[in-house]
Design a protein around this motif. Structure first.
Motif, short mmCIF file in Angstrom:
data_model
loop_
_atom_site.label_atom_id
_atom_site.label_comp_id
_atom_site.label_asym_id
_atom_site.label_seq_id
_atom_site.Cartn_x
_atom_site.Cartn_y
_atom_site.Cartn_z
N LYS A 286 15.95 13.76 13.52
CA LYS A 286 16.54 12.28 13.15
C LYS A 286 15.57 11.57 11.97
N GLY A 287 16.16 10.81 11.47
CA GLY A 287 15.49 9.96 10.57
C GLY A 287 16.20 8.62 10.25
N ARG A 288 15.08 7.62 9.51
CA ARG A 288 15.58 6.59 9.40
C ARG A 288 15.12 6.21 8.02
N LEU A 289 16.02 5.67 7.26
CA LEU A 289 15.74 5.27 5.54
C LEU A 289 15.79 3.92 5.68
N SER A 290 14.80 3.23 5.20
CA SER A 290 14.48 1.74 5.07
C SER A 290 14.33 1.47 3.42
N ARG A 291 15.02 0.54 2.89
CA ARG A 291 14.77 -0.01 1.46
C ARG A 291 14.30 -1.52 1.71
N TYR A 292 13.44 -1.55 0.48
CA TYR A 292 12.73 -2.87 0.31
C TYR A 292 12.69 -3.35 -1.05
N ASN A 293 12.61 -4.93 -1.22
CA ASN A 293 12.11 -5.20 -2.57
C ASN A 293 10.78 -5.52 -2.22
N VAL A 294 9.66 -5.10 -3.17
CA VAL A 294 8.44 -5.31 -3.10
C VAL A 294 7.83 -6.12 -4.14
N TYR A 295 7.38 -7.34 -3.93
CA TYR A 295 7.03 -8.49 -5.21
C TYR A 295 5.43 -8.16 -5.20
N VAL A 296 4.89 -7.72 -6.47
CA VAL A 296 3.77 -7.51 -6.63
C VAL A 296 2.93 -8.50 -7.44
N PHE A 297 1.70 -8.76 -6.89
CA PHE A 297 1.01 -9.75 -7.55
C PHE A 297 -0.42 -9.24 -7.92
N ASN A 298 -1.06 -9.87 -8.92
CA ASN A 298 -2.73 -9.41 -8.93
C ASN A 298 -3.50 -10.49 -8.18
N PRO A 299 -4.00 -9.84 -7.30
CA PRO A 299 -4.76 -10.56 -6.31
C PRO A 299 -6.16 -11.51 -6.93
N TRP A 300 -6.64 -11.09 -7.98
CA TRP A 300 -7.87 -11.64 -8.68
C TRP A 300 -7.42 -12.89 -9.29
N THR A 301 -5.83 -13.10 -9.55
CA THR A 301 -5.37 -14.40 -10.18
C THR A 301 -4.46 -15.13 -9.42
N LYS A 303 -1.56 -14.30 -9.99
CA LYS A 303 -0.31 -14.30 -10.95
C LYS A 303 0.74 -13.33 -10.33
N PHE A 304 2.15 -13.35 -10.44
CA PHE A 304 3.30 -12.52 -10.21
C PHE A 304 3.23 -11.52 -11.37
N ILE A 305 3.43 -10.21 -11.00
CA ILE A 305 3.49 -9.04 -11.87
C ILE A 305 4.76 -8.56 -11.96
N GLU A 306 5.67 -8.14 -11.10
CA GLU A 306 7.09 -7.69 -11.23
C GLU A 306 7.46 -7.44 -9.60
N LYS A 307 8.57 -7.37 -9.66
CA LYS A 307 9.62 -6.81 -8.52
C LYS A 307 9.95 -5.59 -8.58
N ARG A 308 9.68 -4.82 -7.35
CA ARG A 308 9.96 -3.19 -7.37
C ARG A 308 11.09 -2.87 -6.33
N LYS A 309 11.73 -1.98 -6.49
CA LYS A 309 12.85 -1.39 -5.57
C LYS A 309 11.98 -0.04 -4.72
N MET A 310 11.63 -0.07 -3.40
CA MET A 310 11.01 0.68 -2.78
C MET A 310 11.71 1.19 -1.50
#
Length: 331
Positions: A286-301, A303-310
Motif C-alpha cells: 500500500k502507498g500514499r502519494l502526497s503533493r506539495y507546494n514548497v515556498y523557499v526562503f533565505n533564513p539569514w535575510t 527573503k523569498f527565493i522560489e516556489k517548488r513543486k515537491m
C-alpha cells in the motif's frame, strides 16, 4: 529438508521467547513485553501526553537496562542507559539537547572532547560566536570510525564503526563525525543540520556524501543570525500563491550544492503546502502519494527565493516500508 526443519525449530524457539501482556488500570494501560534478553514495561497514561518506559535484563530483573519517557508516538523525550553490570552509562534529554555520560566508562572521552572543540571552532569561525551560542547545540551526536583496508586492495579502504558519544570504544579512531542541531525559533530545533567530519588529528575532511548535511555555507551578511519570521513568511508565500486553508508545515533544511567543496551548500527555510493526497495499492503493498507546494526562503535575510513543486511517497507492507521525504515533483 533438514535445513527447513531446523529453520522452523529456530523460529519457534525465538517466538517462544516473546510474550506480551496488557493490564488496564483506572488511569493507564500497562504493556509488559518479554523477549530472550529484556523485560520491558511501558505505562501509557490516559490523561497525559507521555509514556513511562523501563526495561530490565531478563536474566536478572533487578538489573535495570534502560528507563525513559516518550510521547505517545514513541518519540523519546528523556532517556537513561545502563551497562549489563547495572552501571549508569549516560542520560539524554531530547527536548533540551542536554547529555551527560559516565566518563569513567568511556576510554576515549578526552579525545572526543578535544576533537569536538575543534569542530566547535570551525562553526564559530564560519558563523560567529553569537550564532554558535544562540542557534547551535550539540546533541551528543558524535561518531568514531577506523579505516580498514579492503582485502586484496592496496589503496581502497572502508570505515569500520567503533562507537559514539554514548557507546564506549577503545581503539584510536581515524575519523570522527560531529552533528549539531540548529534553532529555528525560540522553541524549535532541527537536529543533524550541521555535520563536520575530522581526521585523526582534527583536520576538516570534505565529505562528498550527498545525503547527510556536511559542510558550510558562505554567508555574506555581516551579522550572522537568522532573521526568518513565520508570520511574515506566510504573508509572502500567500503573495506567491499559497492557500492558507490548506495544511501547512515549516522547517529548516540544508541544501547541498557543491559536495566536493568546503562551502558545500546553504541553509533554507521552507513552508510546505499540502496540495493533494492519493492512496494506492500494488499487489500487497500500500502507498500514499502526497503533493506539495514548497515556498523557499533565505533564513539569514528572510527573503523569498522560489516556489517548488515537491512530493513525498510512503509505501508499506508486512514487515517493511519506505518513505522518500520531500523530493522534486517533475510531473
Amino acid at each position: 529438508m533438514k535445513l527447513f526443519i531446523f529453520f522452523i525449530f529456530i523460529s519457534q524457539f525465538f517466538l517462544s521467547q516473546y510474550s506480551e501482556k496488557k493490564i488496564k488500570t483506572d488511569s493507564s494501560e500497562i504493556v509488559i513485553i518479554k523477549n530472550s534478553k529484556y523485560k520491558v514495561r511501558e505505562e501509557i497514561f490516559d490523561n497525559k501526553d507521555y509514556i513511562i518506559h523501563k526495561s530490565w535484563l531478563i536474566q536478572d530483573t533487578a538489573m535495570v537496562s534502560s528507563e525513559g519517557v516518550m510521547d505517545k508516538q514513541h518519540r523519546t523525550i528523556s532517556w537513561k542507559e545502563y551497562t549489563e553490570n547495572g552501571e549508569w552509562l549516560y542520560s539524554r534529554n531530547y527536548k533540551t539537547g542536554e547529555c551527560s555520560i559516565n566518563k569513567f566508562l568511556f576510554p576515549k572521552y578526552l579525545l572526543f572532547e578535544k576533537m569536538k572543540k575543534k569542530a566547535d571552532e570551525l562553526i564559530i569561525k564560519e558563523y560567529g560566536i553569537e550564532f554558535f551560542s544562540n542557534y547551535v547545540r550539540f546533541e551528543c551526536d558524535g561518531l568514531a570510525y577506523k579505516k580498514q583496508s579492503i582485502k586484496d586492495s592496496k589503496n581502497d579502504f572502508y570505515s569500520k564503526y567503533l562507537g559514539s558519544w554514548t557507546e564506549p570504544f577503545k581503539e584510536n579512531p581515524d575519523e570522527l563525525i560531529f552533528k549539531y542541531a540548529v534553532k529555528i525559533s525560540d522553541s524549535e530545533w532541527k537536529s543533524d543540520i550541521i555535520g563536520i567530519k575530522l581526521d585523526k588529528v582534527g583536520n576538516y575532511v570534505i565529505n562528498e556524501d550527498v545525503v547527510n548535511n556536511y559542510g558550510f555555507e558562505k554567508v555574506e551578511e555581516k551579522y550572522k543570525k537568522f532573521f526568518i519570521d513565520y508570520s511574515n513568511s506566510i504573508q509572502i508565500a500567500i503573495q506567491n500563491g499559497l492557500n492558507n486553508n490548506n495544511v501547512l508545515g515549516h522547517f529548516l533544511d540544508w541544501e547541498k550544492i557543491n559536495p566536493k567543496q568546503f562551502y558545500s551548500g546553504r541553509f533554507i527555510y521552507c513552508i510546505s503546502e499540502l496540495i493533494s493526497e492519493e492512496n494506492y495499492k500494488h499487489n500487497n503493498r500500500k502507498g500514499r502519494l502526497s503533493r506539495y507546494n514548497v515556498y523557499v526562503f533565505n533564513p539569514w535575510t528572510g527573503k523569498f527565493i522560489e516556489k517548488r513543486k515537491m512530493k513525498s511517497i510512503i509505501e508499506y507492507e508486512n514487515n517493511s516500508g519506505m518513505s522518500t521525504g520531500l523530493i522534486p515533483d517533475k510531473n
